[in-house]
Design an enzyme around this catalytic site. Sequence first.
Site, PDB file in Angstrom:
ATOM      1  N   TYR A  15       0.811  -1.223   0.000  1.00 45.41           N
ATOM      2  CA  TYR A  15       0.000   0.000   0.000  1.00 45.41           C
ATOM      3  C   TYR A  15       0.845   1.273   0.000  1.00 45.41           C
ATOM      4  O   TYR A  15       0.324   2.366  -0.164  1.00 45.41           O
ATOM      5  CB  TYR A  15      -0.913   0.033   1.229  1.00 45.41           C
ATOM      6  CG  TYR A  15      -1.918  -1.087   1.274  1.00 45.41           C
ATOM      7  CD1 TYR A  15      -2.977  -1.122   0.381  1.00 45.41           C
ATOM      8  CD2 TYR A  15      -1.804  -2.107   2.205  1.00 45.41           C
ATOM      9  CE1 TYR A  15      -3.905  -2.146   0.418  1.00 45.41           C
ATOM     10  CE2 TYR A  15      -2.722  -3.140   2.252  1.00 45.41           C
ATOM     11  CZ  TYR A  15      -3.772  -3.150   1.364  1.00 45.41           C
ATOM     12  OH  TYR A  15      -4.690  -4.163   1.389  1.00 45.41           O
ATOM     13  N   HIS A  20      -4.395   6.001  -1.715  1.00 43.38           N
ATOM     14  CA  HIS A  20      -5.098   5.928  -0.425  1.00 43.38           C
ATOM     15  C   HIS A  20      -4.167   6.259   0.741  1.00 43.38           C
ATOM     16  O   HIS A  20      -4.641   6.562   1.827  1.00 43.38           O
ATOM     17  CB  HIS A  20      -5.661   4.510  -0.265  1.00 43.38           C
ATOM     18  CG  HIS A  20      -6.980   4.430   0.430  1.00 43.38           C
ATOM     19  ND1 HIS A  20      -7.909   5.441   0.457  1.00 43.38           N
ATOM     20  CD2 HIS A  20      -7.547   3.407   1.127  1.00 43.38           C
ATOM     21  CE1 HIS A  20      -8.974   5.051   1.135  1.00 43.38           C
ATOM     22  NE2 HIS A  20      -8.781   3.822   1.552  1.00 43.38           N
ATOM     23  N   TYR A  64      -5.381  -0.337   9.801  1.00 40.86           N
ATOM     24  CA  TYR A  64      -5.942  -0.302   8.452  1.00 40.86           C
ATOM     25  C   TYR A  64      -7.022   0.776   8.398  1.00 40.86           C
ATOM     26  O   TYR A  64      -7.589   1.176   9.414  1.00 40.86           O
ATOM     27  CB  TYR A  64      -6.474  -1.661   7.974  1.00 40.86           C
ATOM     28  CG  TYR A  64      -5.348  -2.632   7.679  1.00 40.86           C
ATOM     29  CD1 TYR A  64      -4.652  -2.558   6.483  1.00 40.86           C
ATOM     30  CD2 TYR A  64      -4.964  -3.574   8.616  1.00 40.86           C
ATOM     31  CE1 TYR A  64      -3.603  -3.422   6.216  1.00 40.86           C
ATOM     32  CE2 TYR A  64      -3.922  -4.440   8.360  1.00 40.86           C
ATOM     33  CZ  TYR A  64      -3.239  -4.358   7.156  1.00 40.86           C
ATOM     34  OH  TYR A  64      -2.206  -5.201   6.907  1.00 40.86           O
ATOM     35  N   ASN A  66     -10.125   1.211   7.497  1.00 39.10           N
ATOM     36  CA  ASN A  66     -11.511   1.100   7.953  1.00 39.10           C
ATOM     37  C   ASN A  66     -11.680   1.098   9.460  1.00 39.10           C
ATOM     38  O   ASN A  66     -12.807   1.201   9.956  1.00 39.10           O
ATOM     39  CB  ASN A  66     -12.161  -0.150   7.352  1.00 39.10           C
ATOM     40  CG  ASN A  66     -12.253  -0.069   5.843  1.00 39.10           C
ATOM     41  OD1 ASN A  66     -11.904   0.937   5.232  1.00 39.10           O
ATOM     42  ND2 ASN A  66     -12.710  -1.138   5.228  1.00 39.10           N
ATOM     43  N   ASP A  91      -7.165  11.044   1.683  1.00 39.15           N
ATOM     44  CA  ASP A  91      -7.412  11.161   0.243  1.00 39.15           C
ATOM     45  C   ASP A  91      -8.888  11.447  -0.012  1.00 39.15           C
ATOM     46  O   ASP A  91      -9.735  11.113   0.817  1.00 39.15           O
ATOM     47  CB  ASP A  91      -7.007   9.862  -0.459  1.00 39.15           C
ATOM     48  CG  ASP A  91      -7.796   8.656   0.042  1.00 39.15           C
ATOM     49  OD1 ASP A  91      -7.710   8.358   1.254  1.00 39.15           O
ATOM     50  OD2 ASP A  91      -8.498   8.024  -0.759  1.00 39.15           O
ATOM     51  N   ASN A 112     -14.201   5.497   4.227  1.00 39.30           N
ATOM     52  CA  ASN A 112     -14.367   4.557   5.339  1.00 39.30           C
ATOM     53  C   ASN A 112     -13.527   4.904   6.560  1.00 39.30           C
ATOM     54  O   ASN A 112     -13.938   4.631   7.692  1.00 39.30           O
ATOM     55  CB  ASN A 112     -14.080   3.132   4.879  1.00 39.30           C
ATOM     56  CG  ASN A 112     -15.158   2.615   3.952  1.00 39.30           C
ATOM     57  OD1 ASN A 112     -16.315   3.000   4.050  1.00 39.30           O
ATOM     58  ND2 ASN A 112     -14.774   1.763   3.025  1.00 39.30           N
TER      59      ASN A 112
END
Length: 188
Positions: A15, A20, A64, A66, A91, A112
Amino acid sequence: MKYLIVGLGNIGPEYQDTRHNIGFRVLDAFAKASNAVFEDKRYGAVCEVKVKGRTLILLKPNTYMNLSGKAVSYWMQKEKIALENLLVILDDLALPFGTLRLRGQGSDGGHNGLKNINALLNTTGYARLRYGIGNDFLKGQQVDYVLGVWDEKEKEALPELLKRGGGIIVDFVLQGIARTMNVYNTKK
């Protein structure tokens, strides 16, 4: 006076260079410019930066995206951070690439990470700095786009955008949200 500056993203090398993870990138650049080093602590990577007598706690949640609210809530309580001294960097698909928007409150806009922060803090009344990543994707390809890496043109523009983010953080802390919004909320 203490501030919690949160950059949203996902942990892991897969990632690292994705759209993101702009929140992580902004904090990495800010910490590097301040000669600060992140340490792995509970619910995230954390470092401290001093700016004219103020303490900034930089947080990159390791929960993470969420579940970002878990880290934000924990560090706000642990460090006794007032809600008005919280800034979340993330973002935003709804803004064209390169557009930065600072707001003192607002909806999650379908993000989220913000959705979880709002739920766990039980409010939408905190500052957020949205980095426009654009929406140049076909219907149904949103996840691939957000979790995709920057294209060459975007990569060229990133250093200046990261630097501008550092300026916004400092001005938010020193001058407050209203003045900082007046200076930095630009179209591109």
